[in-house]
Write a protein that holds these residues in place. Sequence first.
Motif, PDB file in Angstrom:
ATOM      1  N   LEU A 181      16.804-172.347  26.055  1.00 40.86           N
ATOM      2  CA  LEU A 181      17.026-173.785  25.895  1.00 40.86           C
ATOM      3  C   LEU A 181      17.459-174.114  24.469  1.00 40.86           C
ATOM      4  O   LEU A 181      18.418-174.873  24.254  1.00 40.86           O
ATOM      5  N   LEU A 182      16.773-173.541  23.492  1.00 44.25           N
ATOM      6  CA  LEU A 182      17.104-173.812  22.091  1.00 44.25           C
ATOM      7  C   LEU A 182      18.487-173.265  21.738  1.00 44.25           C
ATOM      8  O   LEU A 182      19.255-173.907  21.011  1.00 44.25           O
ATOM      9  N   SER A 183      18.809-172.087  22.271  1.00 45.15           N
ATOM     10  CA  SER A 183      20.126-171.500  22.009  1.00 45.15           C
ATOM     11  C   SER A 183      21.233-172.370  22.585  1.00 45.15           C
ATOM     12  O   SER A 183      22.266-172.602  21.937  1.00 45.15           O
ATOM     13  N   LEU A 184      21.013-172.867  23.791  1.00 46.60           N
ATOM     14  CA  LEU A 184      22.001-173.740  24.420  1.00 46.60           C
ATOM     15  C   LEU A 184      22.128-175.053  23.660  1.00 46.60           C
ATOM     16  O   LEU A 184      23.225-175.608  23.524  1.00 46.60           O
ATOM     17  N   ALA A 185      21.013-175.552  23.128  1.00 48.08           N
ATOM     18  CA  ALA A 185      21.041-176.794  22.353  1.00 48.08           C
ATOM     19  C   ALA A 185      21.837-176.611  21.064  1.00 48.08           C
ATOM     20  O   ALA A 185      22.594-177.508  20.654  1.00 48.08           O
ATOM     21  N   VAL A 186      21.676-175.464  20.416  1.00 50.14           N
ATOM     22  CA  VAL A 186      22.436-175.182  19.188  1.00 50.14           C
ATOM     23  C   VAL A 186      23.925-175.126  19.495  1.00 50.14           C
ATOM     24  O   VAL A 186      24.758-175.712  18.779  1.00 50.14           O
ATOM     25  N   PHE A 187      24.274-174.429  20.589  1.00 51.20           N
ATOM     26  CA  PHE A 187      25.687-174.351  20.984  1.00 51.20           C
ATOM     27  C   PHE A 187      26.252-175.740  21.268  1.00 51.20           C
ATOM     28  O   PHE A 187      27.350-176.089  20.828  1.00 51.20           O
ATOM     29  N   ALA A 188      25.483-176.551  22.000  1.00 47.94           N
ATOM     30  CA  ALA A 188      25.950-177.890  22.373  1.00 47.94           C
ATOM     31  C   ALA A 188      26.117-178.784  21.152  1.00 47.94           C
ATOM     32  O   ALA A 188      27.063-179.574  21.066  1.00 47.94           O
ATOM     33  N   SER A 189      25.195-178.668  20.207  1.00 47.35           N
ATOM     34  CA  SER A 189      25.278-179.515  19.008  1.00 47.35           C
ATOM     35  C   SER A 189      26.494-179.161  18.154  1.00 47.35           C
ATOM     36  O   SER A 189      27.059-180.020  17.481  1.00 47.35           O
ATOM     37  N   LEU A 190      26.914-177.898  18.200  1.00 44.97           N
ATOM     38  CA  LEU A 190      28.096-177.479  17.446  1.00 44.97           C
ATOM     39  C   LEU A 190      29.387-177.873  18.141  1.00 44.97           C
ATOM     40  O   LEU A 190      30.399-178.148  17.485  1.00 44.97           O
ATOM     41  N   ARG A 191      29.356-177.925  19.461  1.00 44.00           N
ATOM     42  CA  ARG A 191      30.579-178.196  20.219  1.00 44.00           C
ATOM     43  C   ARG A 191      30.788-179.685  20.476  1.00 44.00           C
ATOM     44  O   ARG A 191      31.929-180.168  20.466  1.00 44.00           O
ATOM     45  N   TYR A 192      29.702-180.429  20.700  1.00 43.43           N
ATOM     46  CA  TYR A 192      29.829-181.839  21.068  1.00 43.43           C
ATOM     47  C   TYR A 192      29.114-182.711  20.039  1.00 43.43           C
ATOM     48  O   TYR A 192      27.906-182.569  19.823  1.00 43.43           O
TER      49      TYR A 192
END
Length: 325
Positions: A30-41
Motif C-alpha cells: 500500500l505504501l509503495s503504491l502510494a509513493v508511486f501515485a504521489s509521484l505520478r499524479y
Amino acid sequence: MATTRSVAAGLRLLQRLTKLLRSQAVLLILLSLAVFASLRYETFLTPLNLMNIMRQNSMLSLVALGMTMVILSGGIDLSVGSLVALGGVIAAMFSGQGSFVAIACAIASTTILGIVNGLLVSQARLQPFVVTLFTASAARGLALSITQERSIALSPTASGLIWLGRGFIGWVPVPVVIVALLYFAAWFMLHRSRLGLHIFAVGNNEEASRLMGVNPNRVKLAVYTFSGLLSGLAGVVLAGRLGAGQPVAAIGWETDAIAATVMGGTFLSGGEGSVFPTLIGVLLLGMMYNLLNLEGTITPWWQLVLRGALLLLVVLFQQRIAQKL
C-alpha cells in the motif's frame, strides 16, 4: 558468553522483524503504491482525494469486517452484497417513518438473514458456500421484487439516515468514524475476549475446539449474524450516501470483501488473520480504483481487467514473502 548473548539477541530481533514484515506485507504494498501515485499524479495526495478514498470505501470496509470474522471461523459468506442492497432498499422504504425506524428495520432484516445463514451452517450442517449462495439469490430477488426493479428515493425527513452517509464529525466523514470504531471494537473482541479465542479455535480445528469445550455451533451462528448485521449497516450508509435504496447496488462486493480479507493475510482455511490488515486490503483496493480513474485514459472494462491483474500480483507477492520468511 557475551558474544553468545549478542548473537541470541540478534536472532530474536531478526525473528521479530521477520514476523513484522510477514504480517505487514500488504501495508508495504500500500505504501509503495502510494509513493508511486504521489509521484505520478499531483492530485493524489490532496486531502480531498485521500478523504474521498476513505469515504467511498467505508461501506466495503464494513462488509469486509464481517467477512473476515466468517473466514476466520472457517466459513465463507457470499450473501453480503445482496444483503447490502436489501438493507438499503428497506431503509429507503421506511425512511418516511423516520431515520430510527428506517435504520432499525434495515439492520434487523439483514441480521435475521445472517442468523438464517448461521443456523443452516451450524445446525443443518450445510456447506457455507451453498447456504450463502442461496441467501444471496433470495435477498437480491427480494430487493428487486419489492422495488419493482427501481430505485427508491429517501424521504427528506430522514435527515439522520442521510447524515450517516453524507455527514461529517468535524472534518471527518461519518462513515469513516463508524468504520474506525467498529474495527477497534472487532479487534478487541478477537484478541481480548473469549468469543475471539473461540473463533480462532474453530477456524484452526473444529473438532479439537469441541474437545476443549468450545461450542462451534454458537461461534458459527455469531459470526454469520455479525456479518449480516454489518451488511445491513453498510446498506444503510450506502443509501444515505446515494440518497436512495438501489436493488442492484453492491454487485460483486462479496468478491471484493474476500479479496481484501485474503490480501490482509487471513487464511481462507480459517484460524489465522486479523481485522486491521483487512482494512488495509480495502484501502489498497480503493487506491487501485482511484489510480485508474486518475489515469483517465483507461475504459471501465479495461479497468476491471487491470484491477484483477493487480490483485493477483499483490496476492502472489504476499505469498512469496510469506514463503521466504
